[in-house]
Motif scaffolding. Structure first.
Motif, PDB file in Angstrom:
ATOM      1  N   LYS A  66       0.862  -1.174   0.000  1.00  0.00           N
ATOM      2  CA  LYS A  66       0.000   0.000   0.000  1.00  0.00           C
ATOM      3  C   LYS A  66       0.904   1.230   0.000  1.00  0.00           C
ATOM      4  CE  LYS A  66      -3.716   2.619   0.912  1.00  0.00           C
ATOM      5  NZ  LYS A  66      -4.722   2.921  -0.105  1.00  0.00           N
ATOM      6  N   ASN A  67       0.541   2.267  -0.768  1.00  0.00           N
ATOM      7  CA  ASN A  67       1.356   3.476  -0.882  1.00  0.00           C
ATOM      8  C   ASN A  67       2.809   3.118  -1.229  1.00  0.00           C
ATOM      9  OD1 ASN A  67      -0.749   5.326  -0.284  1.00  0.00           O
ATOM     10  ND2 ASN A  67      -0.526   4.863   1.898  1.00  0.00           N
ATOM     11  N   ILE A  68       2.951   2.325  -2.270  1.00  0.00           N
ATOM     12  CA  ILE A  68       4.256   1.810  -2.676  1.00  0.00           C
ATOM     13  C   ILE A  68       5.069   2.926  -3.338  1.00  0.00           C
ATOM     14  CG2 ILE A  68       5.411   0.123  -4.163  1.00  0.00           C
ATOM     15  CD1 ILE A  68       2.823  -1.601  -3.862  1.00  0.00           C
ATOM     16  N   SER A  69       6.343   2.988  -3.022  1.00  0.00           N
ATOM     17  CA  SER A  69       7.214   4.009  -3.598  1.00  0.00           C
ATOM     18  C   SER A  69       7.668   3.589  -4.991  1.00  0.00           C
ATOM     19  CB  SER A  69       8.438   4.233  -2.717  1.00  0.00           C
ATOM     20  OG  SER A  69       9.269   3.078  -2.710  1.00  0.00           O
ATOM     21  N   LYS A  70       8.029   4.581  -5.811  1.00  0.00           N
ATOM     22  CA  LYS A  70       8.478   4.326  -7.175  1.00  0.00           C
ATOM     23  C   LYS A  70       9.718   3.434  -7.185  1.00  0.00           C
ATOM     24  CE  LYS A  70       9.219   5.358 -11.688  1.00  0.00           C
ATOM     25  NZ  LYS A  70       8.338   5.248 -12.834  1.00  0.00           N
ATOM     26  N   GLU A  71      10.664   3.690  -6.282  1.00  0.00           N
ATOM     27  CA  GLU A  71      11.913   2.931  -6.297  1.00  0.00           C
ATOM     28  C   GLU A  71      11.726   1.471  -5.885  1.00  0.00           C
ATOM     29  OE1 GLU A  71      11.376   5.752  -4.680  1.00  0.00           O
ATOM     30  OE2 GLU A  71      12.030   5.687  -2.586  1.00  0.00           O
ATOM     31  N   ASN A  72      10.644   1.180  -5.153  1.00  0.00           N
ATOM     32  CA  ASN A  72      10.403  -0.194  -4.707  1.00  0.00           C
ATOM     33  C   ASN A  72       9.341  -0.919  -5.527  1.00  0.00           C
ATOM     34  OD1 ASN A  72      12.250  -0.027  -2.551  1.00  0.00           O
ATOM     35  ND2 ASN A  72      10.722   0.929  -1.220  1.00  0.00           N
ATOM     36  N   ALA A  73       8.676  -0.207  -6.422  1.00  0.00           N
ATOM     37  CA  ALA A  73       7.474  -0.748  -7.055  1.00  0.00           C
ATOM     38  C   ALA A  73       7.723  -2.025  -7.849  1.00  0.00           C
ATOM     39  CB  ALA A  73       6.841   0.318  -7.941  1.00  0.00           C
ATOM     40  N   ASN A  74       8.791  -2.070  -8.643  1.00  0.00           N
ATOM     41  CA  ASN A  74       9.014  -3.249  -9.486  1.00  0.00           C
ATOM     42  C   ASN A  74       9.283  -4.514  -8.670  1.00  0.00           C
ATOM     43  OD1 ASN A  74       8.586  -1.956 -11.920  1.00  0.00           O
ATOM     44  ND2 ASN A  74      10.738  -1.462 -12.249  1.00  0.00           N
ATOM     45  N   ALA A  75       9.689  -4.349  -7.424  1.00  0.00           N
ATOM     46  CA  ALA A  75       9.924  -5.515  -6.569  1.00  0.00           C
ATOM     47  C   ALA A  75       8.618  -6.216  -6.197  1.00  0.00           C
ATOM     48  CB  ALA A  75      10.651  -5.091  -5.297  1.00  0.00           C
ATOM     49  N   TYR A  76       7.486  -5.570  -6.458  1.00  0.00           N
ATOM     50  CA  TYR A  76       6.184  -6.178  -6.160  1.00  0.00           C
ATOM     51  C   TYR A  76       5.684  -7.047  -7.305  1.00  0.00           C
ATOM     52  CZ  TYR A  76       5.778  -3.473  -1.897  1.00  0.00           C
ATOM     53  OH  TYR A  76       5.984  -2.975  -0.630  1.00  0.00           O
ATOM     54  N   ILE A  77       6.386  -7.025  -8.445  1.00  0.00           N
ATOM     55  CA  ILE A  77       6.001  -7.855  -9.591  1.00  0.00           C
ATOM     56  C   ILE A  77       6.680  -9.216  -9.470  1.00  0.00           C
ATOM     57  CG2 ILE A  77       5.981  -8.054 -12.099  1.00  0.00           C
ATOM     58  CD1 ILE A  77       6.434  -4.994 -12.198  1.00  0.00           C
ATOM     59  N   SER A  78       5.891 -10.280  -9.513  1.00  0.00           N
ATOM     60  CA  SER A  78       6.478 -11.623  -9.425  1.00  0.00           C
ATOM     61  C   SER A  78       6.567 -12.316 -10.778  1.00  0.00           C
ATOM     62  CB  SER A  78       5.664 -12.497  -8.455  1.00  0.00           C
ATOM     63  OG  SER A  78       4.328 -12.662  -8.921  1.00  0.00           O
ATOM     64  N   GLU A  79       5.575 -12.066 -11.662  1.00  0.00           N
ATOM     65  CA  GLU A  79       5.518 -12.784 -12.934  1.00  0.00           C
ATOM     66  C   GLU A  79       4.890 -11.900 -14.010  1.00  0.00           C
ATOM     67  OE1 GLU A  79       4.608 -17.319 -12.176  1.00  0.00           O
ATOM     68  OE2 GLU A  79       3.400 -16.086 -10.830  1.00  0.00           O
ATOM     69  N   ILE A  80       5.102 -12.298 -15.262  1.00  0.00           N
ATOM     70  CA  ILE A  80       4.568 -11.563 -16.409  1.00  0.00           C
ATOM     71  C   ILE A  80       3.924 -12.545 -17.385  1.00  0.00           C
ATOM     72  CG2 ILE A  80       5.182 -10.164 -18.430  1.00  0.00           C
ATOM     73  CD1 ILE A  80       7.327  -8.834 -16.790  1.00  0.00           C
ATOM     74  N   ALA A  81       2.792 -12.127 -17.944  1.00  0.00           N
ATOM     75  CA  ALA A  81       2.101 -12.905 -18.977  1.00  0.00           C
ATOM     76  C   ALA A  81       1.697 -11.957 -20.093  1.00  0.00           C
ATOM     77  CB  ALA A  81       0.872 -13.595 -18.388  1.00  0.00           C
ATOM     78  N   VAL A  82       1.063 -12.518 -21.114  1.00  0.00           N
ATOM     79  CA  VAL A  82       0.489 -11.690 -22.176  1.00  0.00           C
ATOM     80  C   VAL A  82      -0.989 -12.035 -22.279  1.00  0.00           C
ATOM     81  CG1 VAL A  82       1.043 -13.311 -24.044  1.00  0.00           C
ATOM     82  CG2 VAL A  82       0.766 -10.878 -24.569  1.00  0.00           C
ATOM     83  N   GLY A  83      -1.806 -11.032 -22.539  1.00  0.00           N
ATOM     84  CA  GLY A  83      -3.235 -11.270 -22.599  1.00  0.00           C
ATOM     85  C   GLY A  83      -3.915 -10.355 -23.591  1.00  0.00           C
ATOM     86  N   PHE A 151       5.579   0.103 -15.595  1.00  0.00           N
ATOM     87  CA  PHE A 151       5.021  -0.789 -14.578  1.00  0.00           C
ATOM     88  C   PHE A 151       5.052  -0.148 -13.190  1.00  0.00           C
ATOM     89  CE2 PHE A 151       6.742  -4.468 -17.348  1.00  0.00           C
ATOM     90  CZ  PHE A 151       5.597  -4.478 -18.110  1.00  0.00           C
ATOM     91  N   ALA A 152       6.180   0.451 -12.840  1.00  0.00           N
ATOM     92  CA  ALA A 152       6.321   1.056 -11.517  1.00  0.00           C
ATOM     93  C   ALA A 152       5.328   2.200 -11.321  1.00  0.00           C
ATOM     94  CB  ALA A 152       7.754   1.543 -11.306  1.00  0.00           C
ATOM     95  N   ASP A 153       5.174   3.045 -12.338  1.00  0.00           N
ATOM     96  CA  ASP A 153       4.204   4.142 -12.254  1.00  0.00           C
ATOM     97  C   ASP A 153       2.797   3.622 -11.970  1.00  0.00           C
ATOM     98  OD1 ASP A 153       6.082   6.127 -12.846  1.00  0.00           O
ATOM     99  OD2 ASP A 153       5.694   6.039 -14.997  1.00  0.00           O
ATOM    100  N   ILE A 154       2.420   2.570 -12.668  1.00  0.00           N
ATOM    101  CA  ILE A 154       1.075   2.003 -12.504  1.00  0.00           C
ATOM    102  C   ILE A 154       0.881   1.477 -11.087  1.00  0.00           C
ATOM    103  CG2 ILE A 154      -0.515   0.211 -13.304  1.00  0.00           C
ATOM    104  CD1 ILE A 154       0.942   0.359 -16.032  1.00  0.00           C
ATOM    105  N   ILE A 155       1.875   0.748 -10.596  1.00  0.00           N
ATOM    106  CA  ILE A 155       1.791   0.177  -9.246  1.00  0.00           C
ATOM    107  C   ILE A 155       1.705   1.278  -8.198  1.00  0.00           C
ATOM    108  CG2 ILE A 155       3.133  -1.088  -7.504  1.00  0.00           C
ATOM    109  CD1 ILE A 155       4.088  -2.895  -9.844  1.00  0.00           C
ATOM    110  N   VAL A 156       2.522   2.307  -8.334  1.00  0.00           N
ATOM    111  CA  VAL A 156       2.496   3.428  -7.389  1.00  0.00           C
ATOM    112  C   VAL A 156       1.107   4.063  -7.372  1.00  0.00           C
ATOM    113  CG1 VAL A 156       3.352   5.772  -6.975  1.00  0.00           C
ATOM    114  CG2 VAL A 156       4.959   3.932  -7.490  1.00  0.00           C
ATOM    115  N   PHE A 157       0.560   4.325  -8.554  1.00  0.00           N
ATOM    116  CA  PHE A 157      -0.724   4.998  -8.647  1.00  0.00           C
ATOM    117  C   PHE A 157      -1.846   4.158  -8.034  1.00  0.00           C
ATOM    118  CE2 PHE A 157      -4.631   5.986 -11.079  1.00  0.00           C
ATOM    119  CZ  PHE A 157      -4.765   7.325 -10.737  1.00  0.00           C
ATOM    120  N   ILE A 158      -1.933   2.897  -8.431  1.00  0.00           N
ATOM    121  CA  ILE A 158      -3.011   2.046  -7.914  1.00  0.00           C
ATOM    122  C   ILE A 158      -2.911   1.887  -6.401  1.00  0.00           C
ATOM    123  CG2 ILE A 158      -3.934  -0.312  -7.910  1.00  0.00           C
ATOM    124  CD1 ILE A 158      -3.255  -0.436 -10.900  1.00  0.00           C
ATOM    125  N   SER A 159      -1.682   1.721  -5.888  1.00  0.00           N
ATOM    126  CA  SER A 159      -1.519   1.444  -4.455  1.00  0.00           C
ATOM    127  C   SER A 159      -1.838   2.645  -3.565  1.00  0.00           C
ATOM    128  CB  SER A 159      -0.098   0.943  -4.167  1.00  0.00           C
ATOM    129  OG  SER A 159       0.855   1.972  -4.285  1.00  0.00           O
TER     130      SER A 159
END
Length: 203
Positions: A66-83, A151-159
């Motif tokens: 929650k309220n994830i920082s930009k510098e830490n955001a990509n560490a919250y991604i575990s996997e990637i797919a295509v859809g 990706f990081a921008d999106i995570i920061v914004f949503i969180s």
């Protein structure tokens, strides 16, 4: 599990990114029942006759934040797919006209076909190629360098608004060019860095 997506998140020309970043981010959601993982998808002719495709990379959240920082955001991604983010365009047009929510246009059964996931460590997040072929013809292609909000921008914004939890999925935007209408019988193939990950038909 939440399924979220961001609209209008790619440019065709890198020089357009700084100006586009000034715009507002638009986030929408899809229900879990919209997922169709590595399987053929039934064309929803009972509700629409104008179905639009958009190929997108999908990130999976690996830990709560929650309220994830930009510098830490990509560490919250575990996997990637295509859809594919499917939209019933006729339903969406009606929803916009009446100022109603988008759920039925974006969240019908089969509205989110998706591949299996690959570890995030397989990729350089700032340089991922992905594409969509329909009936063997290239329809969409881009690279994550062309994202307006990475990706990081999106995570920061949503969180800022909601807690992200393990297993949450985020559709991160479609290439600026090439989205279009899909038809019953079409064969879709989506690749990431040249590797075919999603291969299915509209039936």
């Amino acid at each position: 599990m939440k399924i979220l997506g961001i609209g209008s998140n790619y440019v065709a020309d890198l020089k357009d990114i700084p100006e586009k970043k000034k715009g507002k981010k638009f986030i929408f959601s899809k229900p879990e029942s919209s997922l169709a993982v590595n399987c053929d998808v039934h064309y929803p002719s009972e509700i629409t006759n104008q179905l639009i495709y958009e190929v997108e990379l999908v990130i999976k959240i690996g830990k709560q934040g929650k309220n994830i920082s930009k510098e830490n955001a990509n560490a919250y991604i575990s996997e990637i797919a295509v859809g594919i983010d499917y939209t019933a365009k006729d339903i969406l047009a009606d929803a916009r006209e009446t100022k109603h929510p988008w759920e039925f246009a974006k969240g019908f059964d089969g509205a989110a076909p998706m591949s299996s996931f690959k570890p995030v460590t397989n990729y350089n997040l700032g340089d991922i190629n992905f594409d969509l072929k329909i009936n063997g013809e290239l329809k969409q292609e881009s690279n994550t360098a062309y994202m307006i909000h990475d990706f990081a921008d999106i995570i920061v914004f949503i969180s800022k608004y909601m807690t992200l939890q393990p297993g949450d999925l985020i559709f991160t935007g479609t290439p600026a060019l090439g989205k279009g209408e899909i038809f019953k019988g079409d064969h879709l193939q989506c690749a990431v860095n040249g590797e075919l990950l999603l291969d299915f038909k509209m039936i």
